[in-house]
Design a protein around this motif. Structure first.
Motif, PDB file in Angstrom:
ATOM      1  N   PRO A   1      20.697  50.168  40.803  1.00 35.80           N
ATOM      2  CA  PRO A   1      20.965  48.681  41.277  1.00 35.80           C
ATOM      3  C   PRO A   1      19.761  48.406  41.888  1.00 35.80           C
ATOM      4  O   PRO A   1      18.923  48.948  42.630  1.00 35.80           O
ATOM      5  N   CYS A   2      19.370  47.021  41.585  1.00 37.23           N
ATOM      6  CA  CYS A   2      17.903  46.468  42.210  1.00 37.23           C
ATOM      7  C   CYS A   2      16.506  47.216  42.001  1.00 37.23           C
ATOM      8  O   CYS A   2      15.991  47.101  42.931  1.00 37.23           O
ATOM      9  N   ALA A   3      16.605  47.996  41.006  1.00 37.01           N
ATOM     10  CA  ALA A   3      15.312  48.618  40.651  1.00 37.01           C
ATOM     11  C   ALA A   3      14.376  47.749  40.206  1.00 37.01           C
ATOM     12  O   ALA A   3      15.051  46.773  39.612  1.00 37.01           O
ATOM     13  N   SER A   4      13.212  48.148  40.259  1.00 36.45           N
ATOM     14  CA  SER A   4      12.226  47.025  39.802  1.00 36.45           C
ATOM     15  C   SER A   4      11.559  47.265  38.441  1.00 36.45           C
ATOM     16  O   SER A   4      10.793  48.435  38.450  1.00 36.45           O
ATOM     17  N   ASN A   5      11.579  46.306  37.652  1.00 32.65           N
ATOM     18  CA  ASN A   5      11.103  46.657  36.315  1.00 32.65           C
ATOM     19  C   ASN A   5      10.786  45.260  35.700  1.00 32.65           C
ATOM     20  O   ASN A   5      11.040  44.246  36.303  1.00 32.65           O
ATOM     21  N   ASP A   6       9.934  45.132  34.765  1.00 29.78           N
ATOM     22  CA  ASP A   6       9.659  43.798  34.304  1.00 29.78           C
ATOM     23  C   ASP A   6      10.545  43.055  33.442  1.00 29.78           C
ATOM     24  O   ASP A   6      10.512  41.735  33.043  1.00 29.78           O
ATOM     25  N   THR A   7      11.705  43.517  32.971  1.00 35.02           N
ATOM     26  CA  THR A   7      12.655  42.713  32.315  1.00 35.02           C
ATOM     27  C   THR A   7      13.902  42.412  33.175  1.00 35.02           C
ATOM     28  O   THR A   7      14.660  43.468  33.663  1.00 35.02           O
ATOM     29  N   PRO A   8      14.270  41.292  33.675  1.00 31.21           N
ATOM     30  CA  PRO A   8      15.302  40.766  34.421  1.00 31.21           C
ATOM     31  C   PRO A   8      16.623  41.474  33.883  1.00 31.21           C
ATOM     32  O   PRO A   8      16.938  41.230  32.550  1.00 31.21           O
ATOM     33  N   MET A   9      17.345  42.021  34.935  1.00 33.03           N
ATOM     34  CA  MET A   9      18.649  42.765  34.497  1.00 33.03           C
ATOM     35  C   MET A   9      19.534  42.044  35.156  1.00 33.03           C
ATOM     36  O   MET A   9      19.244  41.936  36.643  1.00 33.03           O
ATOM     37  N   GLU A  10      20.657  41.828  34.627  1.00 39.48           N
ATOM     38  CA  GLU A  10      21.834  41.306  35.526  1.00 39.48           C
ATOM     39  C   GLU A  10      22.356  42.354  36.397  1.00 39.48           C
ATOM     40  O   GLU A  10      22.855  43.519  35.622  1.00 39.48           O
ATOM     41  N   VAL A  11      22.652  42.422  37.703  1.00 40.86           N
ATOM     42  CA  VAL A  11      23.302  43.569  38.621  1.00 40.86           C
ATOM     43  C   VAL A  11      24.389  42.714  39.269  1.00 40.86           C
ATOM     44  O   VAL A  11      24.203  41.652  40.238  1.00 40.86           O
ATOM     45  N   ASP A  12      25.747  42.917  39.028  1.00 42.96           N
ATOM     46  CA  ASP A  12      26.773  42.355  39.628  1.00 42.96           C
ATOM     47  C   ASP A  12      26.721  40.821  39.828  1.00 42.96           C
ATOM     48  O   ASP A  12      27.023  40.034  40.620  1.00 42.96           O
ATOM     49  N   GLY A  13      26.173  40.158  38.220  1.00 42.91           N
ATOM     50  CA  GLY A  13      26.161  38.941  38.429  1.00 42.91           C
ATOM     51  C   GLY A  13      24.904  38.269  39.039  1.00 42.91           C
ATOM     52  O   GLY A  13      24.844  37.235  38.870  1.00 42.91           O
ATOM     53  N   SER A  14      23.969  39.071  39.437  1.00 39.90           N
ATOM     54  CA  SER A  14      22.679  38.679  39.967  1.00 39.90           C
ATOM     55  C   SER A  14      21.522  39.025  39.220  1.00 39.90           C
ATOM     56  O   SER A  14      21.807  39.858  38.260  1.00 39.90           O
ATOM     57  N   ILE A  15      20.441  38.201  39.205  1.00 43.93           N
ATOM     58  CA  ILE A  15      19.376  38.706  38.603  1.00 43.93           C
ATOM     59  C   ILE A  15      18.336  39.494  39.268  1.00 43.93           C
ATOM     60  O   ILE A  15      17.922  39.158  40.253  1.00 43.93           O
ATOM     61  N   GLU A  16      18.060  40.602  38.783  1.00 44.52           N
ATOM     62  CA  GLU A  16      17.269  41.525  39.436  1.00 44.52           C
ATOM     63  C   GLU A  16      15.679  40.871  39.333  1.00 44.52           C
ATOM     64  O   GLU A  16      15.217  40.572  38.305  1.00 44.52           O
ATOM     65  N   ILE A  17      14.828  40.917  40.241  1.00 44.28           N
ATOM     66  CA  ILE A  17      13.611  40.516  40.348  1.00 44.28           C
ATOM     67  C   ILE A  17      12.689  41.327  39.579  1.00 44.28           C
ATOM     68  O   ILE A  17      12.432  42.705  40.075  1.00 44.28           O
ATOM     69  N   PRO A  18      12.008  41.017  38.642  1.00 46.99           N
ATOM     70  CA  PRO A  18      11.072  41.947  37.788  1.00 46.99           C
ATOM     71  C   PRO A  18       9.701  42.077  38.572  1.00 46.99           C
ATOM     72  O   PRO A  18       9.417  41.391  39.322  1.00 46.99           O
ATOM     73  N   ALA A  19       9.160  43.120  38.315  1.00 47.74           N
ATOM     74  CA  ALA A  19       8.101  43.808  39.150  1.00 47.74           C
ATOM     75  C   ALA A  19       6.951  42.742  38.926  1.00 47.74           C
ATOM     76  O   ALA A  19       6.106  42.660  39.611  1.00 47.74           O
ATOM     77  N   SER A  20       6.760  41.974  37.752  1.00 50.21           N
ATOM     78  CA  SER A  20       5.899  41.139  37.789  1.00 50.21           C
ATOM     79  C   SER A  20       5.920  39.772  38.577  1.00 50.21           C
ATOM     80  O   SER A  20       4.907  39.018  38.906  1.00 50.21           O
ATOM     81  N   LYS A  21       7.141  39.606  39.259  1.00 50.71           N
ATOM     82  CA  LYS A  21       7.203  38.674  40.178  1.00 50.71           C
ATOM     83  C   LYS A  21       6.877  39.286  41.609  1.00 50.71           C
ATOM     84  O   LYS A  21       7.462  38.234  42.482  1.00 50.71           O
ATOM     85  N   ALA A  22       6.870  40.373  41.594  1.00 49.37           N
ATOM     86  CA  ALA A  22       6.460  40.956  43.042  1.00 49.37           C
ATOM     87  C   ALA A  22       4.995  41.357  43.429  1.00 49.37           C
ATOM     88  O   ALA A  22       4.486  41.978  42.345  1.00 49.37           O
ATOM     89  N   THR A  23       4.712  41.150  44.198  1.00 52.65           N
ATOM     90  CA  THR A  23       3.049  41.384  44.623  1.00 52.65           C
ATOM     91  C   THR A  23       3.129  42.632  45.917  1.00 52.65           C
ATOM     92  O   THR A  23       3.715  42.102  47.108  1.00 52.65           O
TER      93      THR A  23
END
Length: 494
Positions: free
Chosen positions: A121-143
């Protein structure tokens, strides 16, 4: 394996810091002379004490489960840490084990197919994944911002620009330029030095508090070396404020920007003249370390302490104008609501209390958390705010791994946010009050809808989260972590 008492003391000291027991860590550090040891804390990884205890526990379990002939008798039932240090229990378990038949672990039949690992859950990768109805923030959106050499206790956005300040155990604060026109974030290093033998040397003390003034031109920092400092937003040291006798736990600018307020282990709070750097007035009403302060107006403020008391004081008045008592353990944080009418406090007694200047007893005594409440925040909503048509709510973050949202008018919990799995150290409302960010030692930053209580976005970093904060536009979230990292989540186009 051999180790010295200095090494053991340092690991215990670091464990206390990482667990949020800042005052206990300070006291232990003084008594065990941590500062006199030659251990380079920057090289010691987070959770080192827990890691070595876990390895010792696994070694003891292995000793029990392996027979004299080297065969594994069975998978041993997990030992508790206390059981593992009691020779009689270890010997008894070992004896029982020798009498058990060998048990093998048969692999599951997968028909030759590789079984994928369960997603984190809430792991960071480049493809947004739905986690319990939420959108996981992809690594490309994290600096991820690297530079600090020790845990980063605090971070705060400049109120007018995308400059992010951070304060660390490496005795530095840093200012990171996160503006869109900056291709790679620049960092200004604000080294906290002290005079020693006529020369300036690093203080080697934690920077644990910082705050920008209202127009973003000046940054104030507080350090365990006992000094507050004022810096320009281009990294120049403008003033050093020296009056406290020991670590500073909190400091805040007033709205007008002419005074700074600080709280220290020396049991005092101080109002400083920001232009001259001089102590305007020192307040000595607490009987134990002062842990937090918050301005009510430009000249009056509240303070809380490990003495379980809250005092409201005013500049030029030589005694508290109001005192509140009711907590039964140390009071960790206090916050005035946006209009300065109600004061919220949270404590190690697991309660959240709401106070009014109009009465001596608390207006609400909110008891729902099952462990210590570390911090609280009011929403920027309701009368007197830029979001007047939204209800005022209060958020509380606890070591019970939950965040709660409260309707203060009714004294009722409206949402319990339960996705974290470790203590929650920080919460922050977005400027429009529609979202709440939370940071936990499970390494996750969660972003919630304040209206529905639903998890909207998640991101997992690389260290336990000490602080989360929103920029002034509400499109970026900053976070600081126990592994020395700082990161920024860009919420645009998500």
């Amino acid at each position: 394996m051999s180790f010295s008492s200095d090494e053991v003391n340092f690991l215990v000291y670091r464990y206390l810091q990482e667990s949020g027991f800042q005052h206990s860590a300070y006291t232990f550090g003084i008594e065990s002379h941590i500062s006199q040891s030659n251990i380079n804390g920057a090289l010691v990884p987070p959770a080192a004490l827990l890691s070595i205890l876990q390895k010792g526990l696994q070694y003891t379990e292995a000793e029990i489960s392996i027979g004299e002939d080297g065969t594994e008798n069975r998978l041993v039932e997990s030992l508790s840490l206390i059981d593992a240090v009691m020779p009689d229990i270890v010997a008894s378990r070992q004896q029982q084990n020798q009498q058990k038949p060998i048990v093998k672990n048969e692999p599951h039949d997968t028909n030759g197919e590789e079984v994928p690992a369960a997603p984190t859950p809430c792991a960071s990768n480049d493809t947004p994944m739905e986690v319990d109805g939420s959108i996981e923030i992809p690594a490309s959106k994290a600096t991820v911002l690297r530079g600090h050499e020790s845990e980063v206790f605090i971070c705060a956005w400049n109120p007018t620009t995308d400059l992010l300040a951070s304060g660390s155990g490496d005795s530095t604060a840093r200012i990171w330029d996160m503006s869109d026109n900056c291709s790679s974030p620049n960092q200004l290093v604000l080294r906290h030095c002290i005079q020693k033998g006529g020369t300036e040397v690093p203080s080697n003390k934690d920077v644990t508090s910082l705050d920008w003034n209202c127009d973003g031109t000046l940054l104030a920092t507080g350090s365990y070396d006992g000094y507050a400092r004022i810096w320009t937003n281009n990294g120049r040291l403008a003033s050093t404020l020296g009056q406290h006798k020991g670590p500073i736990f909190a400091l805040k600018w007033n709205k007008r920007g002419n005074y700074i307020l600080s709280a220290g282990v020396d049991k005092t709070t101080i109002i400083w003249d920001a232009s001259s750097g001089q102590c305007t007035q020192q307040f000595s009403f607490h009987s134990a370390p002062a842990l937090d302060v918050d301005w009510q107006t430009n000249t009056s403020f509240a303070s809380c302490s490990t003495d379980q008391c809250i005092h409201v004081c005013r500049l030029s008045v030589d005694k508290p104008i109001k005192s509140f008592q009711g907590h039964t353990n140390e009071v960790n944080a206090i916050k005035w609501d946006p209009q300065g009418n109600l004061l919220a406090s949270c404590s190690d007694d697991m309660t959240l209390k709401i106070w009014s200047m109009k009465q001596d007893t608390c207006v609400h005594d909110l008891q729902a958390h099952s462990k210590e409440i570390y911090t609280i925040k009011w929403s920027p909503t309701g009368p007197g705010t830029s979001n007047p048509n939204m209800n005022l709510i209060l958020a509380s973050a606890s070591f019970d791994s939950t965040v709660r949202l409260w309707d203060v008018e009714r004294g009722a919990c409206i949402h319990t946010l339960t996705k974290h799995t470790e203590p929650v150290y920080s919460v922050a409302f977005s400027p429009d009050g529609k979202f709440l960010a939370s940071g936990s030692f499970d390494k996750c930053v969660h972003i919630w809808s304040t209206q529905s209580g639903q998890l909207v976005h998640s991101y997992k970093g690389t260290g336990g989260i000490f602080e989360v904060c929103w920029n002034s536009r509400g499109d970026k979230v900053g976070a600081s972590a126990s592994d020395g990292s700082v990161f920024v989540l860009d919420l645009r186009k998500l």
